[in-house]
Structure formats: C-alpha cells, structure tokens
Scaffold this active site. Sequence first.
Site, PDB file in Angstrom:
ATOM      1  N   HIS A 132       0.856  -1.190   0.000  1.00  0.00           N
ATOM      2  CA  HIS A 132       0.000   0.000   0.000  1.00  0.00           C
ATOM      3  C   HIS A 132       0.891   1.239   0.000  1.00  0.00           C
ATOM      4  CE1 HIS A 132      -3.492   2.407   2.068  1.00  0.00           C
ATOM      5  NE2 HIS A 132      -3.042   2.962   0.983  1.00  0.00           N
ATOM      6  N   GLU A 187       0.563   8.240  -3.205  1.00  0.00           N
ATOM      7  CA  GLU A 187       1.566   7.823  -2.225  1.00  0.00           C
ATOM      8  C   GLU A 187       2.816   8.716  -2.297  1.00  0.00           C
ATOM      9  OE1 GLU A 187       1.137   5.411   0.247  1.00  0.00           O
ATOM     10  OE2 GLU A 187      -0.917   5.463  -0.494  1.00  0.00           O
ATOM     11  N   HIS A 243       3.356  10.771   0.960  1.00  0.00           N
ATOM     12  CA  HIS A 243       4.384  10.138   1.810  1.00  0.00           C
ATOM     13  C   HIS A 243       5.793  10.210   1.218  1.00  0.00           C
ATOM     14  CE1 HIS A 243       1.024   8.527   4.127  1.00  0.00           C
ATOM     15  NE2 HIS A 243       0.503   8.054   3.006  1.00  0.00           N
TER      16      HIS A 243
END
Length: 280
Positions: free
Chosen positions: A65, A117, A121
């Site tokens: 993920h 993502e 992040h």
Amino acid sequence: MYNSTPLLLLIIFVGYTDICSAEGNKTHDWDILILTQHWPLTVCLQWKESLPQHSCNLKNFWTVHGIWPTKLGTKGPEFCNSSMHFNQTQLEPIEKQLEQYWTNIHNGSIYTLWKHEWKKHGTCAATLPALDTENKYFGQGLKWIKQYDMSNILGKSGIEPSNQGHTPQDVWNAVQKSVGKNPTVQCFVDPKTKKTYLFEIRICFDKNLTLTDCDGIKGPSDPTTGIQTNCPLQKTIIYPSMLPPEYSKPFYTITTPAYLQHSWLLEALRIIQFLQWVTL
Ligand SMILES: *[C@@H]1O[C@H](CO)[C@@H](O)[C@H](O)[C@H]1NC(C)=O
Ligand SMILES: *[C@@H]1O[C@H](CO)[C@@H](O)[C@H](O)[C@H]1NC(C)=O
Ligand SMILES: *[C@@H]1O[C@H](CO)[C@@H](O)[C@H](O)[C@H]1NC(C)=O
Ligand SMILES: *[C@@H]1O[C@H](CO)[C@@H](O)[C@H](O)[C@H]1NC(C)=O
Ligand SMILES: *[C@@H]1O[C@H](CO)[C@@H](O)[C@H](O)[C@H]1NC(C)=O
C-alpha cells in the site's frame, strides 16, 4: 500599569505564534518508516461496499500500500514538498513490477495510487538520500515486498487464505516470529455483516532502512497484550480466499438485458450475488 496589559498580551501572542511556526517546521520530521502491505481481497471488499459499481484489480498475494514516514505518537508528516511533482515517466523502468506488487486495487488509472503515495508520503521520505527520487522510493517498496512478503511469512506459520479460524494474535505472532520485530495488524470490520477481515500488516524500518519495532506509532493497541492492532483480539478473523471471477469485473453485470434494468428481479439477483460473495 493597566495601559501595559494590551502590550503584554501582544507580546505573549507574538511569542505564541512563533512557537507555533517553529512547531510547524518540525512537523516534517519523522522517526521511522512504516511499510504497509494489504490483502487485495479485503481492500476490494471495502471498495465495493463504499459503492457497488466499483471494480477491483485483484491479486492473490499481498501487495504494497505504501511506505509511510512517521513521527512516533502522531500521524504524519504528510505532503512535505509540493514542488516535488509526480512524474510517471520516472517509473517506466520499474512500472511492470509496480503493477504487480504495488497495485492500485481500486478501479482507475494505475498511476492514481502511486501519485497519491508519492505526494502524501514519498515527498516526506525524500529527506533520506536513499529515498529521494520516485525511482528509489518505489524501488524500495519492491525490494521490501520481495524480502518480507506476507503471503510467505503467514504461510510459514500455516496461515493461508483458505484456512480460517486464526486470531489477530496468531497473525501478529507469525509476523513477529519471522521478522523479529513487532508489527501492526489491521482489520476491516464489515459494517453490514460485522465480520472481521484481515486487512493490512505493517512492519517498520529505521532511517538506515533496518527493521525496527512498530511500537510507538499512532494507532489502537490491545490494552492487555500491548499488541498494536485495531482488530478485536478475542475474535477470529477472515482471511478471504480468491473472489469468484465475476467479482474481478464490475459488480453490476454489463450484459443485463435492458428490460431487466432496475427491476425487482435484478435487485434480487444483486443481493444473491452479494450474499454468495460475502458468505464465502
Ligand atoms: C523553522 O524554519 C526556519 C526557517 O526555515 C528556521 O530558521 C528555524 O530554525 C526552524 N525551526 C525549527 C525548530 O526547526
Ligand atoms: C522540495 O523539493 C525541491 C525539488 O526537488 C527541492 O529543491 C527543495 O529543496 C525541497 N524542499 C525541501 C524543504 O525539502
Ligand atoms: C519527467 O521525467 C522525464 C524522465 O526523467 C523527463 O524527461 C521529463 O522532462 C519529466 N517531466 C516533467 C514534467 O518534469
Ligand atoms: C470506478 O468505477 C466507478 C463505477 O464505474 C466509477 O464511478 C468511478 O469513477 C471509478 N473510479 C475511478 C477512479 O476510475
Ligand atoms: C544507522 O547506522 C549508523 C552507522 O552504522 C549508526 O551510527 C546510526 O546510529 C544508525 N541509525 C539508526 C537510526 O539506527
């Protein structure tokens, strides 16, 4: 004396905002990286429950993920550098592998998950030279999923998608035993059936990209064991096996004759299909 009070308040206020902005810079700091792997069938179940028309790109193995830099005891940081744009061309050399192991389970462009993502992040992880480009960040995910693949780790402890009856503690123990560090186990509780599904497993790394305990990351933990999980520890969890083929397609059958659309019969068929699926 009275006249100086507003000035004093102003000084206090200015001092206060200064502290806030200093705190503001600090929010991009982080302590450890969380590698989150998820079980595609549970991701799909959740996705379809949010809207039955949703479809999924299923895999029958655990996929990545994300890699999430985290400050202990709090959430984030997130979205650390808005000038680091997502550039899909940079992923070309590893794109085929990413499609396999860092799959967008939700219907939509394959780039949607990667872009999200990266912005949320990756731009924070990029303070580490080892992760400061898209290629390095996503490449690290590929390395880790091969090294710490949960299908393999759980399988070694006899936890397979087809055999049910395992508790969250069994899953946690299996991962702990294999990697030698404390993981986090996440479940999805189906709001309709109240059944608990195995959803995500997180393992953590320090800034040297060495395994470390996930202890101290924000999230629920069991009060007696201290195990980091949102799963009810006393209940067994469902680790669902492959969905029937019709569920890798859109949930509403495209081939439905026009006269059946929106009829009670179709509604009944949908319910039956759904029940067949969730009671697997
Ligand atoms: C906050 O940022 C400013 C300027 O970018 C810097 O001078 C200051 O040292 C930072 N404060 C902290 C606590 O990091
Ligand atoms: C944000 O990214 C840009 C482009 O890569 C870089 O030049 C800049 O130093 C980064 N800013 C911070 C605060 O890391
Ligand atoms: C994206 O990356 C490619 C390959 O490195 C580069 O040629 C291209 O200019 C980049 N695009 C943008 C918008 O930065
Ligand atoms: C996924 O499929 C649904 C139903 O067809 C659609 O409404 C939705 O926009 C799709 N999502 C994406 C991200 O493509
Ligand atoms: C990373 O490794 C270096 C050199 O081995 C060591 O000094 C440092 O403490 C390590 N950092 C972390 C976060 O473990």
